[in-house]
Motif scaffolding. Sequence first.
Motif, short mmCIF file in Angstrom:
data_model
loop_
_atom_site.label_atom_id
_atom_site.label_comp_id
_atom_site.label_asym_id
_atom_site.label_seq_id
_atom_site.Cartn_x
_atom_site.Cartn_y
_atom_site.Cartn_z
N LEU A 105 0.83 -1.21 0.00
CA LEU A 105 0.00 0.00 0.00
C LEU A 105 0.87 1.26 0.00
O LEU A 105 0.58 2.22 -0.72
N LEU A 106 1.92 1.25 0.79
CA LEU A 106 2.84 2.40 0.80
C LEU A 106 3.51 2.57 -0.55
O LEU A 106 3.65 3.69 -1.06
N SER A 107 3.92 1.47 -1.18
CA SER A 107 4.60 1.55 -2.47
C SER A 107 3.67 2.03 -3.58
O SER A 107 4.12 2.57 -4.59
N LEU A 108 2.37 1.84 -3.39
CA LEU A 108 1.39 2.31 -4.36
C LEU A 108 1.05 3.79 -4.17
O LEU A 108 0.24 4.34 -4.90
N GLY A 109 1.67 4.40 -3.17
CA GLY A 109 1.50 5.83 -2.97
C GLY A 109 0.58 6.24 -1.85
O GLY A 109 0.39 7.43 -1.61
N MET A 110 0.01 5.26 -1.14
CA MET A 110 -0.83 5.62 -0.01
C MET A 110 0.05 6.08 1.14
O MET A 110 1.16 5.59 1.32
N ASN A 111 -0.45 7.03 1.91
CA ASN A 111 0.27 7.42 3.11
C ASN A 111 -0.37 6.74 4.32
O ASN A 111 -1.40 6.08 4.20
N ALA A 112 0.27 6.88 5.46
CA ALA A 112 -0.18 6.19 6.67
C ALA A 112 -1.63 6.54 7.01
O ALA A 112 -2.42 5.66 7.37
N LYS A 113 -1.99 7.80 6.88
CA LYS A 113 -3.36 8.21 7.22
C LYS A 113 -4.37 7.53 6.30
O LYS A 113 -5.42 7.07 6.76
N GLU A 114 -4.06 7.45 5.02
CA GLU A 114 -4.98 6.80 4.08
C GLU A 114 -5.14 5.31 4.40
O GLU A 114 -6.24 4.77 4.32
N ILE A 115 -4.04 4.67 4.75
CA ILE A 115 -4.10 3.25 5.10
C ILE A 115 -4.96 3.05 6.35
O ILE A 115 -5.83 2.18 6.40
N ILE A 116 -4.74 3.88 7.35
CA ILE A 116 -5.50 3.78 8.59
C ILE A 116 -6.98 4.09 8.34
O ILE A 116 -7.86 3.46 8.93
N GLU B 20 -3.16 0.95 13.61
CA GLU B 20 -2.68 2.17 14.27
C GLU B 20 -1.41 2.62 13.56
O GLU B 20 -0.73 1.81 12.91
N HIS B 21 -1.09 3.87 13.71
CA HIS B 21 0.11 4.42 13.08
C HIS B 21 1.35 3.62 13.47
O HIS B 21 2.22 3.35 12.64
N GLU B 22 1.42 3.18 14.71
CA GLU B 22 2.57 2.41 15.19
C GLU B 22 2.68 1.06 14.48
O GLU B 22 3.77 0.53 14.34
N ASN B 23 1.55 0.50 14.01
CA ASN B 23 1.60 -0.75 13.25
C ASN B 23 2.34 -0.55 11.93
O ASN B 23 3.12 -1.41 11.49
N ILE B 24 2.11 0.58 11.31
CA ILE B 24 2.79 0.89 10.04
C ILE B 24 4.27 1.10 10.30
O ILE B 24 5.12 0.59 9.55
N LEU B 25 4.61 1.81 11.37
CA LEU B 25 6.02 1.99 11.72
C LEU B 25 6.67 0.65 12.03
O LEU B 25 7.83 0.41 11.64
N ALA B 26 5.96 -0.24 12.69
CA ALA B 26 6.51 -1.56 13.01
C ALA B 26 6.78 -2.36 11.74
O ALA B 26 7.81 -3.04 11.63
N ALA B 27 5.88 -2.29 10.77
CA ALA B 27 6.09 -2.98 9.50
C ALA B 27 7.34 -2.45 8.79
O ALA B 27 8.15 -3.22 8.28
N LEU B 28 7.50 -1.15 8.80
CA LEU B 28 8.69 -0.54 8.17
C LEU B 28 9.96 -0.94 8.92
O LEU B 28 10.97 -1.29 8.29
N LEU B 29 9.93 -0.93 10.23
CA LEU B 29 11.09 -1.32 11.02
C LEU B 29 11.45 -2.78 10.75
O LEU B 29 12.63 -3.12 10.60
N PHE B 30 10.45 -3.63 10.67
CA PHE B 30 10.69 -5.05 10.40
C PHE B 30 11.45 -5.23 9.09
O PHE B 30 12.43 -5.96 9.01
N VAL B 31 11.01 -4.53 8.06
CA VAL B 31 11.65 -4.67 6.75
C VAL B 31 13.05 -4.07 6.76
O VAL B 31 13.97 -4.63 6.16
N VAL B 32 13.23 -2.97 7.45
CA VAL B 32 14.58 -2.40 7.57
C VAL B 32 15.52 -3.42 8.19
O VAL B 32 16.62 -3.66 7.69
N ARG B 33 15.09 -4.05 9.27
CA ARG B 33 15.94 -5.03 9.94
C ARG B 33 16.18 -6.25 9.05
O ARG B 33 17.28 -6.80 9.03
N MET B 34 15.20 -6.67 8.28
CA MET B 34 15.38 -7.81 7.39
C MET B 34 16.39 -7.50 6.28
O MET B 34 17.13 -8.38 5.87
N THR B 35 16.43 -6.28 5.81
CA THR B 35 17.36 -5.94 4.75
C THR B 35 18.78 -5.75 5.30
O THR B 35 19.73 -5.70 4.51
N GLN B 36 18.93 -5.69 6.60
CA GLN B 36 20.26 -5.56 7.20
C GLN B 36 20.93 -6.92 7.39
O GLN B 36 22.10 -6.98 7.76
#
Length: 74
Positions: free
Chosen positions: A35-46, A53-69
Motif C-alpha cells: 500500500l505504501l509503495s502504491l503511494g498511499m500514506n499512513a493516514k490513508e491506510i488507517i 494504528e500508526h505504530e503498526n505501520i512503523l513496526a512494518a517498516l522497522l521489520f523490513v529495515v531489519r530484514m534488509t540488514q
Amino acid sequence: MENQLWQRITLDPNICHGKSCIRGLRYPVELILELLSLGMNAKEIIDDYDDLEHENILAALLFVVRMTQVKSIY
C-alpha cells in the motif's frame, strides 16, 4: 520505542501461513508495504483499515529495515 514496535509483529507458522503480520490483526507486513509503495500514506491506510494504528505501520517498516540488514539469507 523500537522494542515496542517489534512487539507489534508476529511470526508464527500457524498464522497467515507463517508470513510476518501485524499482531492480532493478521494483516501481512507485505500488505502494508505494498500500500505504501502504491503511494498511499499512513493516514490513508488507517482510514481504509481502521483497526490499524500508526505504530503498526512503523513496526512494518522497522521489520523490513531489519530484514534488509541481514548479511545473507540461506
